[in-house]
Scaffold this motif. Structure first.
Motif, short mmCIF file in Angstrom:
data_model
loop_
_atom_site.label_atom_id
_atom_site.label_comp_id
_atom_site.label_asym_id
_atom_site.label_seq_id
_atom_site.Cartn_x
_atom_site.Cartn_y
_atom_site.Cartn_z
N LYS A 32 0.82 -1.20 0.00
CA LYS A 32 0.00 0.00 0.00
C LYS A 32 0.86 1.27 0.00
N ASP A 33 1.91 1.28 0.79
CA ASP A 33 2.79 2.45 0.83
C ASP A 33 3.52 2.66 -0.49
N LYS A 34 4.01 1.59 -1.06
CA LYS A 34 4.75 1.72 -2.33
C LYS A 34 3.85 2.23 -3.45
N VAL A 35 2.64 1.71 -3.51
CA VAL A 35 1.71 2.13 -4.55
C VAL A 35 1.29 3.58 -4.33
N SER A 36 1.04 3.95 -3.08
CA SER A 36 0.60 5.32 -2.83
C SER A 36 1.70 6.34 -3.12
N VAL A 37 2.94 6.01 -2.83
CA VAL A 37 4.04 6.93 -3.17
C VAL A 37 4.12 7.11 -4.68
#
Length: 78
Positions: A32-37
Motif C-alpha cells: 500500500k505504501d509503495k503504490v501510494s508513493v
C-alpha cells in the motif's frame, strides 16, 4: 510529501531490526505504501498537464487508504 517522508521513515525504522523480527514480518512488504508513493508522484506530474486526471487519481488514492490494513489482526489472531 507526507506519504514519501512516512515511507522513508518506515524503511529506516525497519532497517534497525533483525531480518526475522515480528516488526519486519508485519511491515516488511508494504504494498500500500509503495503504490501510494508512486501514485502521489504521478498525481504531482499530472497536476501540471492534466489537472482533472490528478483529481481522479487523488480520489482513487484516498479510497485505497480507506480500506483498513488487517495485517496486525491477522498476525495476533490467526
Amino acid at each position: 510529501m507526507c506519504s514519501i517522508s512516512y515511507y522513508l521513515l518506515q524503511i529506516e525504522v525497519l532497517r534497525q531490526y533483525k531480518k526475522n523480527s515480528k516488526l519486519k514480518q508485519l511491515f516488511g512488504r508494504d504494498f500500500k505504501d509503495k503504490v501510494s508513493v508512486a501514485l502521489y508522484l504521478t498525481i504531482t506530474i499530472c497536476a501540471l498537464f492534466l489537472p482533472i486526471l490528478s483529481y481522479v487519481l487523488l480520489f482513487i488514492t484516498t479510497l485505497f487508504w480507506i480500506i483498513p490494513d488487517r495485517r496486525i489482526e491477522k498476525f495476533y489472531n490467526p
